[in-house]
Design a protein around this motif. Sequence first.
Motif, mmCIF file in Angstrom:
data_model
loop_
_atom_site.group_PDB
_atom_site.id
_atom_site.type_symbol
_atom_site.label_atom_id
_atom_site.label_comp_id
_atom_site.label_asym_id
_atom_site.label_seq_id
_atom_site.Cartn_x
_atom_site.Cartn_y
_atom_site.Cartn_z
ATOM 1 N N GLY A 47 34.153 11.421 36.396
ATOM 2 C CA GLY A 47 33.592 12.553 35.655
ATOM 3 C C GLY A 47 32.214 12.259 35.104
ATOM 4 N N THR A 48 32.003 11.003 34.681
ATOM 5 C CA THR A 48 30.697 10.611 34.163
ATOM 6 C C THR A 48 29.655 10.594 35.273
ATOM 7 N N MET A 49 30.051 10.126 36.458
ATOM 8 C CA MET A 49 29.106 10.025 37.573
ATOM 9 C C MET A 49 28.673 11.383 38.114
ATOM 10 N N ILE A 50 29.623 12.274 38.357
ATOM 11 C CA ILE A 50 29.257 13.505 39.068
ATOM 12 C C ILE A 50 28.535 14.497 38.166
ATOM 13 N N GLY A 51 28.881 14.520 36.886
ATOM 14 C CA GLY A 51 28.138 15.365 35.952
ATOM 15 C C GLY A 51 27.825 16.754 36.481
ATOM 16 N N TRP A 52 26.566 17.162 36.313
ATOM 17 C CA TRP A 52 26.183 18.463 36.874
ATOM 18 C C TRP A 52 24.932 18.335 37.746
ATOM 19 N N GLY A 53 24.573 17.084 38.083
ATOM 20 C CA GLY A 53 23.415 16.878 38.949
ATOM 21 C C GLY A 53 23.566 17.588 40.280
ATOM 22 N N TRP A 54 24.788 17.599 40.828
ATOM 23 C CA TRP A 54 25.017 18.266 42.110
ATOM 24 C C TRP A 54 24.802 19.761 42.017
ATOM 25 N N ILE A 55 25.058 20.351 40.853
ATOM 26 C CA ILE A 55 24.857 21.789 40.669
ATOM 27 C C ILE A 55 23.376 22.127 40.728
ATOM 28 N N MET A 56 22.567 21.297 40.080
ATOM 29 C CA MET A 56 21.137 21.586 39.975
ATOM 30 C C MET A 56 20.332 21.109 41.176
ATOM 31 N N LEU A 57 20.776 20.012 41.808
ATOM 32 C CA LEU A 57 19.888 19.317 42.736
ATOM 33 C C LEU A 57 20.319 19.323 44.200
ATOM 34 N N SER A 58 21.527 19.770 44.511
ATOM 35 C CA SER A 58 21.973 19.751 45.909
ATOM 36 C C SER A 58 21.007 20.502 46.813
ATOM 37 N N GLY A 59 20.524 21.645 46.333
ATOM 38 C CA GLY A 59 19.557 22.424 47.113
ATOM 39 C C GLY A 59 18.250 21.670 47.309
ATOM 40 N N SER A 94 30.049 14.094 31.644
ATOM 41 C CA SER A 94 28.990 13.085 31.593
ATOM 42 C C SER A 94 28.632 12.762 30.148
ATOM 43 N N TRP A 95 28.437 13.788 29.358
ATOM 44 C CA TRP A 95 28.062 13.627 27.960
ATOM 45 C C TRP A 95 29.104 12.792 27.229
ATOM 46 N N ASN A 96 30.366 13.160 27.414
ATOM 47 C CA ASN A 96 31.466 12.454 26.770
ATOM 48 C C ASN A 96 31.532 10.995 27.222
ATOM 49 N N GLY A 97 31.406 10.775 28.534
ATOM 50 C CA GLY A 97 31.490 9.420 29.068
ATOM 51 C C GLY A 97 30.368 8.528 28.590
ATOM 52 N N PHE A 98 29.142 9.066 28.590
ATOM 53 C CA PHE A 98 28.002 8.252 28.187
ATOM 54 C C PHE A 98 27.965 8.033 26.673
ATOM 55 N N LEU A 99 28.397 9.016 25.903
ATOM 56 C CA LEU A 99 28.479 8.836 24.453
ATOM 57 C C LEU A 99 29.517 7.762 24.130
ATOM 58 N N PHE A 100 30.638 7.807 24.824
ATOM 59 C CA PHE A 100 31.687 6.808 24.655
ATOM 60 C C PHE A 100 31.149 5.414 24.983
ATOM 61 N N ALA A 101 30.481 5.291 26.139
ATOM 62 C CA ALA A 101 29.993 3.982 26.590
ATOM 63 C C ALA A 101 28.893 3.442 25.681
ATOM 64 N N ALA A 102 27.978 4.315 25.251
ATOM 65 C CA ALA A 102 26.890 3.872 24.369
ATOM 66 C C ALA A 102 27.441 3.334 23.055
ATOM 67 N N ALA A 103 28.424 4.042 22.502
ATOM 68 C CA ALA A 103 29.016 3.608 21.236
ATOM 69 C C ALA A 103 29.700 2.247 21.396
#
Length: 463
Positions: A20-32, A297-306
């Motif tokens: 979930g952290t990896m896929i995020g929403w980059g594919w939504i914005m950038l696949s095109g 992504s937000w949740n995963g990275f916030l968790f990891a940073a903390a």
Amino acid sequence: MNGGLKKTFSTKDALALAFGTMIGWGWIMLSGTWALNSGMLGAMLAFVVGGIMSVFIGLAYAELTPMFPATGGGIVYAYKSMGYWPAVISGLAASFAYLGVAAWEGPAFSSAIDYIVPIPKICYLWTIRGQEVYFSSVLVAISAAILLIYINIRGAEVVAKFQTASTAIIIIIGVIFALGSFVKGDFRNTAPLVTNGSGFLKTLLMVPAMFVGFDVIPQTAGEMNIPLKKIPKLLIVSIFAAASWYVLMIFATCMSAPHSVRATGTIPVADSMAYAFGSPFWGKICIIGALFGIVTSWNGFLFAAARCIYAMSNARMFPAVFGKLNPKYHTPANAVILCGTISVAACFLGKGALEWFVNASSFSVIIMYLMVVLAFIVLRIRQPELNRPYKVSNFKLISILAVLSVAFSCYVYLPFGPSSLVSVEWLFVIGWFALGGLLSLFTKLKYKDLTSAERENLLMEKS
């Protein structure tokens, strides 16, 4: 001592966190964009190559994580192999990498909401890089940030449930999109299949940042209730799962709509889904998937940073206040609040600052990977006798390929590379390391009587 963090993560939880952290929403914005640069097959190949590069780095993590199953991941590996200051560099790089991505999720969240239900433009604040910032949009982003801070304070079990449910929703919507592209799409839409070498390189340069996230698994090692021998497989499976997802989404995007729609759409994947299904409603459904991608992504990275901040603080490499655990939930609440506050502050910069955060954090990711690969090599050479529950085969070959993968990624962002950081981005990176370095120096002087063995025990959370 705090008594350590609770071991609540199952195999499914750790995989959901990483994927979930990896896929995020980059594919939504950038696949095109990827297909526009490289053609459908060229873009898919770029992600196959990027996935393979990530596996070489992932194998270093795969050997090290079962050896030192403690919160902090690369911080622990660097300390065990190279000492105090390399561990500090590793910790600062990892925390900034995760915080940088978490920082741009707030404005991204507001943008996604605005696509579904337009947010009224109330209380103009300022303009950054041509993007106007309104307090109404900032408030939406802050509301999401506060919810995630609360979830992270509640503990790993709540984080895991939230992450698993959100990731499941992304997968469901992605599968609907992919199936729809097969049924309603047209292979003629996929042209051009390839463009040229320059276009392929443009996509390949973006790929490393899309795989950031498998490395949160080592950050959860201190909270995993998983057999050590399972961890390496989990790391590699998460990378292959993400690579497969990106390849499938590129194919679905290209099948769903012609080049003209993908090139001019506001949010390419959503516009492609709306085109293929014949209704704007389906574009909004796609954005719901994007929203959950943002929060995973937000949740995963916030968790990891903390966890990075906590690990450094608990080992007296950073102010000890951030190493304290909440007495009720037994979580590093102070570290979560610090990371959450930075994330909230970033919401005020709007989506015009997205590129700054993405690029600066991507460079820090490379430093983080470099330190892990160095620890992998140094420990094999200097301490071959250490117990390795999982031992990477063909050490020399994997080491060379891992170093080359890191070197390529580093070259991208250096001043002589094709995508050099701009002055503001360098300011973020240098400022973070300078401030963090000073705090680490102050802490080292404050606890000057702490021995190396005692600090190592604190990192490994041994009594």
